[in-house]
Structures are given as structure tokens and as C-alpha cells.
Design an enzyme around this catalytic site. Structure first.
Site, PDB file in Angstrom:
ATOM      1  N   GLU A   1      33.625 -47.417 -24.582  1.00 53.29           N
ATOM      2  CA  GLU A   1      33.488 -47.143 -26.021  1.00 53.29           C
ATOM      3  C   GLU A   1      34.789 -46.573 -26.569  1.00 53.29           C
ATOM      4  O   GLU A   1      34.815 -45.577 -27.257  1.00 53.29           O
ATOM      5  CB  GLU A   1      32.321 -46.167 -26.265  1.00 53.29           C
ATOM      6  CG  GLU A   1      31.014 -46.630 -25.648  1.00 53.29           C
ATOM      7  CD  GLU A   1      29.883 -45.625 -25.835  1.00 53.29           C
ATOM      8  OE1 GLU A   1      28.736 -46.047 -25.931  1.00 53.29           O
ATOM      9  OE2 GLU A   1      30.163 -44.409 -25.885  1.00 53.29           O
TER      10      GLU A   1
ATOM     11  N   CYS B   1      22.432 -41.020 -30.543  1.00 54.03           N
ATOM     12  CA  CYS B   1      23.281 -40.044 -31.224  1.00 54.03           C
ATOM     13  C   CYS B   1      23.516 -40.424 -32.677  1.00 54.03           C
ATOM     14  O   CYS B   1      23.654 -39.549 -33.546  1.00 54.03           O
ATOM     15  CB  CYS B   1      24.616 -39.920 -30.497  1.00 54.03           C
ATOM     16  SG  CYS B   1      25.398 -41.507 -30.120  1.00 54.03           S
TER      17      CYS B   1
END
Length: 599
Positions: free
Chosen positions: A285, A385
Site C-alpha cells: 500500500e 479503517c
């Protein structure tokens, strides 16, 4: 620059009031239900369950509590208040006598407390600290603040005084910026000292990182003041950079602040998507090489967009520069807003800039096929998240509108609102993001600066009915207010091309279309699939439609070759009308091809 906080700003009718209301009335409760179903809230009791909670469930709940605090200010709700109180009481009751709290470690790995660097222990503590400050500042009590101060004191004792944990810095930065925020709330110096300790120790010595990554992944490859290039996991990086900017500003640590500024420039000049997205690769990521910005497999996590916006705000507090608010605006109206569905229930974790449904369908049928982005938003993920992070950002949107520096009030973002700042009372009515007309009524005596967006190439301005050409300074129009002053600005929104640097290989020779702050895209549902063969010669005859879904229609050409895979004959051109919509509205009408960059 001192920003005016959201509690001192009233958001008026318009785009952002509608967005906040949707998040207060729909999104907040819907995310709570999904989190309750998946055990996130019940984990707060620290009672052993099978299966155990995830290591970062605490952070999901913390961000939800923070979002609830911001929205409660304008949208009080008894049910939400009960959930807040129940959650805070659960955390307080389960906190260990020494101050420690973590719903995973104190139940399932008590012998591993402060022993596993990469497992989000201090990251969760950081988000709980931020939630505690938000609840306190929103007038919702100090109970969680007292709990988290006790926890922060314990972290200080273990990491700074005794220095006996099995790691020195957290594998996922967040505790650093949370401690700075706790210091600003309490004025307790040791919290800032601890934040600076974590910053100063990062990169000084090798620490454990996942074996499939190196130390660039969590930005521990060198001391923070020496870092010049954004590397590694994008959210981790940006949370670290926020803390650097905040601590550098408060402590007047020029080398630390200059490092944060260098990293910002590196991101926006080499590693940021046109949508304001960051983190171009699913493996880690992460930030990758300069100009490595693939479209179809872009990661561009919603949380990294939010973090970049926060980073812009932090740097602007140190020294107000229009460039920080320019990037904030790009993130705000594109990558960030794309993270939520139009109905307020679904969310994107990643935000690709191009989709090809035939590629995706093939990939889904092949077991073990490499990463493919989802192309319809969902209500909850295993790693959730982004949903509460999105809501907490929208809840505090008032923080980004106004600021004050050197006795001058500033308008950074054109969001319909009213506020008192310095010696001025300001009421602003804005057509953004779909209309460039802004009316500002300022009353009082003082100086006012209003930002000129970088996409604006033709501006008209009247003051009290008279056409004027205001003085400009550092990207702002400058006004002197005496008594009542009515300022009418028109930023002349129109479709226009934006071109990519030629080093971005996928976009070389292509262009995207923007309308004001909005990046536009085409969807297959409007234009048919295979969008890569479309040429847009000009925006001269583009037509804007504001009825229903905002759209822009542009004369374009679709290229056609023969049925052969390769041909010696040049493609034929078919004239078409290409329909474009704001990127943030894509993927609300089923799975379909999508594209931003055109020939």
C-alpha cells in the site's frame, strides 16, 4: 497560521452541509451497526471471545467515536450519545490498573505487551487518544480523556523513562501526532516530549519490520530529518509526516519542519495522482518510484488521501502557503470524496483511476490472481479503517475553511459558512464545487485574504457593487474591510484540460478534464465500454448539465480499426458525444468501465 476550529464555524446550506447531514443521519449509524455486527464494539469489554478481535479493532472504534464527537456538535442524537457513553465506560472499566488498555493484547497476548513492534499497539493508543481529545473538546465529557492520559503516562514511563519495551518506535506511526494533540489539549509537556522522542529515535537503529519488506516500508530507514523522499506504506508515511510538521511547528524545530516540507514537495511533484491520491502499489500500500502512477491498479487508499489532507493542514499551520490549500482542495473533491457512495452507506478502501470490467471478470475467475480493485463500494471490510476515517474528516470540515496569520483573516476553502475571525464577522455563500460564484459579506475592520485556486485562469471581482482588480499576494486576493463589505467572486469554472508529466508513462500524450476543483471521468454506463480509444480534441464546445447528476458533455472521437488484431490501415474516427461526471461520483450505478485520462 492559526486555523479557526470547526466549533467556531457554522456550515450553511450547500454541498458540504448536505454531505455532513448525510454522514450524521446515515453513515455514522450504519458504520456503527456494521462494526457492532463484526465485534468491534463488543471487544471493548476485554472479555475473551472466539474468534478473537483483530489487532486494530480499537482504532476503528476510536475513529468512530471521534467522528461522533464532531457531528454531535451540530447533530445531537440521543442514541449516538448512549453509544459514546457505553463505549467510554467499557474502556474505563477494562483499563488495567497501570493505565494500559488494548482489547487484543491485554486479553490474548498479555505476555507480549510492548513486544511486537509491527502489530499496531501504539497505533491503536494514538487513535484512542485522538478520540478522547475530540470528545472532551466537543463538550462530551472528560472520562475518556482521563483514561487516555493515564495510558499516555504509562507509555511515557515505559518507553521514555524505563526504556524497557522490546521496540523503540511503532511500526505504524500515529501515536506521535496523537501525543502532540494531547499536549495541545492538556498543556502537559511530557506528551510533546514523548512525541519528539518517538520522532527522534525513528531510523537511528535497525528495528523489526515484516520480513517481506525492508525498513523503508515504515519509514525507519533513516532519521526523519534526513528523509527527502516519500517511501513505504503511504498512510504510515503521512501520519509520520503530520507529526513532524506539528512537532516542528510547536517546538520551532526548523530542521524537522524543513524535512516535512521537502517530503510534501516530493509527494505532490512526483508521487501524487491527479485525484490527490497517494500510494500507487497494492504490495505494501505504498509509495514507489517517482512518476510510477498506474491508473487501473492504483491503490490510492481513502485513508492516505485523508492523511495527505491533514498533512496539508499541519504544514499550513506552520506557515500559510496557498499551495497547501490547493493540494487540500484537490484531495478533498476527488480521491477523498470518492471514498463514500452517494447513499452514504458504502465505502472504497482503494480508488483506481481506470477500470476495465472484462479484465476484472477474468481475474475473479483465476484463483490466486494478483490484486484487482473492487469497483462497487461496500459497507464494511476486514480492514475497515476508511469508513470511520471518512466520517470523522467530514465531521470536522469546518476546520479547513478559515485561518488567521499576522492579523489577517484568510479564506482557504470556499464552503458556505459563517464565522467570527479576528475583528471580522464573515458570511460566505459558495457554489463550489459545481459553480464558481462566491458571495462573501464581511463586517468589521480588518484585512482579509481569499485564495485563488490554481485552476482559475479568469477571475472577476466586485466589492460593494463596483468591479475591482484586487491586489494579490502569495496566491491570495487581498482586501481591506471597513464596516460592511460585500465581495462577489466568480472563479469562472469551465471544462479544461490538465496534462500529466511525460515521465508518468501511462499518461504520456494524454490529458484529463477538470471542471473547477473536480477531476472528471467517463463511465461505460454512459459511453459504452472500451474507453481507451476515445480522443478529445478540444473542450471548446463542452456543455455543462446541472440537472440531476452533474455532467459535462464534450464532442469527441472514437477510434475503430478492422477486426484484425493488427492492421496496416489507420483507425477510422467516429464522432461521439462523451459524457463526463465528477470522479467522486463514479461506481454508483453498477460495475462499469471508467477512465480519467484520454488521448
Amino acid at each position: 497560521m492559526k486555523p479557526l476550529g470547526y466549533r467556531s464555524v457554522t456550515v450553511l446550506d450547500g454541498f458540504w452541509k448536505q454531505t455532513r447531514e448525510k454522514n450524521a443521519r446515515i453513515s455514522l449509524m450504519n458504520v456503527y451497526r456494521r462494526f457492532e455486527e463484526t465485534g468491534r464494539f463488543s471487544a471493548l469489554d476485554c472479555v475473551k471471545r472466539d474468534p478473537p478481535p483483530h489487532i486494530f479493532f480499537d482504532s476503528d472504534v476510536a475513529k468512530w467515536l471521534e467522528a461522533a464527537a464532531y457531528l454531535y456538535h451540530d447533530y445531537p442524537d440521543g442514541e449516538i450519545k448512549n453509544i459514546i457513553d457505553k463505549s467510554v465506560n467499557a474502556i474505563a472499566a477494562a483499563q488495567l490498573p497501570n493505565g494500559y488498555y488494548n482489547s487484543y493484547y491485554q486479553v490474548y497476548k498479555k505476555d507480549k505487551i510492548f513486544a511486537e513492534r509491527m502489530e499496531h499497539e501504539l497505533y491503536c493508543a494514538g487513535h484512542l487518544i485522538e478520540a478522547a481529545v475530540a470528545l472532551f473538546e466537543a463538550g462530551l465529557g472528560d472520562k475518556l480523556l482521563l483514561v487516555m492520559r493515564k495510558y499516555a503516562d504509562y507509555i511515557h514511563e515505559r518507553f521514555y523513562v524505563a526504556r524497557d519495551p522490546l521496540f523503540t518506535t511503532c511500526g505504524h506511526p500515529e501515536i506521535e501526532l496523537a501525543l502532540v494533540r494531547l499536549f495541545e489539549c492538556t498543556n502537559e509537556r511530557k506528551y510533546l516530549t514523548l512525541a519528539e522522542f518517538f520522532l527522534n529515535e525513528r531510523g537511528k537503529k535497525p528495528e523489526y519490520v515484516y520480513p517481506f519488506f525492508d525498513s523503508t516500508y515504515d519509514q525507519s530507514h533513516m532519521p526523519v530529518r534526513e528523509q527527502t523522499e516519500a517511501v513505504g506504506h503511504a498512510v504510515r508515511a503521512l501520519y509520520l509526516y503530520i507529526a513532524m510538521a506539528e512537532a516542528g511547528r510547536i517546538s520551532k524545530d526548523s530542521p524537522l519542519l524543513k524535512a516535512a516540507e521537502r517530503l510534501f514537495d516530493n509527494i505532490v511533484n512526483q508521487k501524487m495522482y491527479v485525484t490527490g491520491g497517494t500510494g500507487s502499489n497494492y504490495f505494501g500500500e505504498r509509495f514507489t518510484a517517482p512518476y510510477d502512477l498506474p491508473n487501473e491498479y492504483a491503490y490510492a487508499e481513502t485513508c492516505s488521501a485523508i492523511a495527505l489532507a491533514f498533512f496539508c493542514e499541519s504544514l499550513a499551520k506552520a506557515e500559510n502557503k496557498a499551495k497547501y490549500h490547493d493540494v487540500f482542495e484537490r484531495v478533498l473533491y476527488n480521491n477523498l470524496l470518492a471514498g463514500q457512495s452517494a447513499d452514504g452507506k458504502g465505502f472504497f478502501y482503494t480508488n483506481p483511476l481506470e477500470t476495465n470490467i472484462s479484465h476484472l471478470k477474468f481475474a475473479r475467475e483465476v484463483k490466486g490472481y494478483p490484486y484487482q480493485p473492487i469497483v462497487e463500494r461496500v459497507e464494511v471490510f476486514d480492514c475497515s479503517c476508511c469508513p470511520p476515517n471518512f466520517i470523522r474528516f467530514v465531521g470536522r470540515i469546518g476546520d479547513c475553511i478559515y485561518g488567521e496569520e499576522n492579523d489577517r483573516a484568510y479564506i482557504h476553502q470556499y464552503i458556505s459558512s459563517e464565522a467570527n475571525i479576528g475583528k471580522l464577522k464573515i458570511k460566505m455563500n459558495s457554489g463550489f464545487p459545481y459553480d464558481g460564484e462566491v458571495k462573501i459579506v464581511a463586517e468589521g475592520t480588518g484585512a482579509l485574504g481569499t485564495r485563488v485556486p490554481p485552476w482559475c485562469d479568469k477571475l472577476t471581482c466586485t466589492v460593494n457593487g463596483k468591479s475591482v482588480t484586487p491586489e494579490t499576494s502569495d496566491g491570495y486576493l487581498m482586501f481591506e474591510v471597513k464596516g460592511m463589505c460585500e465581495i462577489l467572486l466568480n472563479f469562472n469554472m469551465r471544462p479544461r484540460f490538465i496534462y500529466s508529466n511525460e515521465n508518468v508513462s501511462q499518461n504520456c500524450g494524454r490529458k484529463a478534464v477538470e471542471y473547477g476543483p473536480l477531476v472528471l471521468c467517463a463511465e461505460g454506463v454512459d459511453n459504452g465500454n472500451n474507453l481507451r480509444n476515445i480522443v478529445i480534441p478540444s473542450t471548446e464546445h463542452a456543455k455543462v448539465c446541472r440537472d440531476g447528476i452533474f455532467s459535462v458533455t464534450i464532442p469527441a472521437e472514437r477510434l475503430h480499426t478492422s477486426d484484425a488484431l493488427y492492421s496496416y490501415r489507420p483507425p477510422e474516427k467516429e464522432k461521439i458525444e462523451l459524457k463526463l461526471i465528477p470522479y467522486f461520483l463514479w461506481a454508483n450505478r453498477g460495475e462499469t468501465d471508467m477512465q480519467i485520462w484520454f488521448m
